[in-house]
Design an enzyme around this catalytic site. Structure first.
Site, PDB file in Angstrom:
ATOM      1  CE  LYS A 192     -10.736  -0.892  -5.969  1.00 60.12           C
ATOM      2  NZ  LYS A 192     -12.151  -0.872  -5.340  1.00 60.12           N
ATOM      3  CB  SER A 227      -6.454   1.228  -4.490  1.00 56.00           C
ATOM      4  OG  SER A 227      -5.051   0.918  -4.339  1.00 56.00           O
ATOM      5  CE1 TYR A 287      -6.105  -2.723  -6.618  1.00 56.04           C
ATOM      6  CE2 TYR A 287      -8.293  -3.580  -6.657  1.00 56.04           C
ATOM      7  CZ  TYR A 287      -7.403  -2.905  -6.065  1.00 56.04           C
ATOM      8  OH  TYR A 287      -7.553  -2.210  -4.669  1.00 56.04           O
TER       9      TYR A 287
END
Ligand code: WQD
Length: 343
Positions: free
Chosen positions: A156, A127, A152
């Site tokens: 990544k 992302s 989150y």
């Protein structure tokens, strides 16, 4: 001829769209999914759309023994595309350990099982959040990654660092990380799309659920940003264009065309739209009025994010084709179909 691809999280939003593109490119697909944030009905819809049925294995990739079993049963796979992860930014702030445990255990168990079974090609769903607050725009792959504000986003960024280290210690193991900007839209059939569990974190599903009467009103998180209309700007990318980039990435690794054992590419259109642009376009495309209200900023939001897309075009031969109108009309078609089904 071997042509099997393992897709973890393949019943999910981007995973299912990628499975369709893989099947339509004549790959054989096996989906590993724990169905924690998706439904097995998606498999039937994929068959309806493509006329082909991917194999499906319900598995919890946090469980090492189970993971080894399913990877060994499919050791003939050419590559793995790894979508399996929790991805709600807001939830990750409230429950960081749930995110670190799920996203890292699933990744590490999958990678270990791949190495044991000599499956050496890996595509990772990443992302643009790994860039944190960018100093320059558009964001290129040369931009330094920074500690994302959410757990989150941090999963990544750290997952990419794990891949960096693994491809250094195992040069035969090759990986591509695809850094998505803002995926929206749905397959033109209206049979699959984003189906957030609970209150949507992201803008587009909140817009369509408000228009469908599921949500009373869309709250716009701040209009005092340094942008043309005060609302934040993002690089929205159609999920089908995104899916096609995964097929091109698989081909790049399978055909041994990669130039480094670990590569990463931005996937965006390079065009930034504001929140109000999205709302006005939605109202135009659907010929309706959306109920919204401006409220205060959301913690962690940045004013502008949009991609430089040259590298993916040059190295993957990928060019996004779908415009904003199609992104929005396909989202709305999907939302209407989901509501019809639930009646
Ligand atoms: C877009 C804009 C909000 C909801 C996140 C993740 C990223 C990726 C995509 C997974 C922002 C505004 C939103 C609402 C609003 N996720 N907004 N009202 O934050 O750019 O990116 O989702 O891969 O990793 O970071 O996307 O859709 O949440 O927000 O005003 O109810 O819409 O402030 O400006 P974001 P988003």
């Amino acid at each position: 001829m071997k042509n099997k691809i393992i897709v973890t999280g393949g019943c999910g939003y981007i995973g299912s769209h990628t499975v369709i593109e893989l099947l339509e490119s004549n790959f054989e697909v096996v989906i590993f999914d724990d169905l924690s944030n998706s439904t097995e009905k998606t498999i039937d819809r994929i068959s309806q759309i493509t006329g082909k049925t991917p194999q499906f294995v319900k598995v919890d990739l946090k469980n090492e023994t189970e993971t080894d079993r399913v990877f060994t049963a499919h050791k003939d796979a050419l590559a793995v595309i790894h979508f399996a992860a929790h991805k709600a930014v807001g939830e990750s702030v409230k429950e960081p350990l749930k995110y670190y445990q799920n996203n890292f255990y699933s990744l590490i168990n999958s990678l270990n099982s791949q190495l044991k079974n000599n499956i050496t090609n890996f595509i990772f769903s990443s992302s643009a959040t790994v860039y944190g607050l960018p100093k320059t725009l558009p964001i290129t792959e040369k931009n330094k990654t920074k500690r994302p504000f959410s757990p989150y986003g941090n999963t990544k960024k750290v997952s990419e660092e794990i891949l960096e280290d693994l491809t250094k210690s195992n040069p035969d193991f090759t990986a591509i990380s695809l850094r998505y900007f803002n995926p929206i839209g749905a397959h033109e059939s209206g049979l699959i799309g984003e189906l957030p569990t609970g209150i949507p974190n992201n803008l587009m599903p909140y817009v369509t659920q408000t228009a469908a009467g599921i949500r009373e009103k869309l709250m716009i998180y701040g209009n005092d940003y340094p942008t043309k209309d005060g609302t934040p700007i993002r690089d929205y990318i159609h999920v089908v264009d995104l899916a096609k980039a995964h097929v091109l990435s698989v081909k790049r690794l399978v055909n041994k065309e990669q130039e480094k054992s670990f590569e990463y590419f931005n996937l965006g259109t390079g065009i930034g739209y504001s929140v109000l642009d999205i709302i006005k376009t939605f109202e135009k495309v659907t010929n309706s009025k959306l109920n919204y209200e401006i409220t205060s900023r959301r913690e962690g939001d940045v004013p502008k994010l949009y991609a430089a897309t040259k590298l993916a075009t040059k190295k993957l031969g990928w060019t996004p084709k779908r415009e904003l109108n199609e992104m929005i009309s396909s989202s709305w078609k999907w939302e209407q179909n989901v509501r019809k089904e639930q009646k």
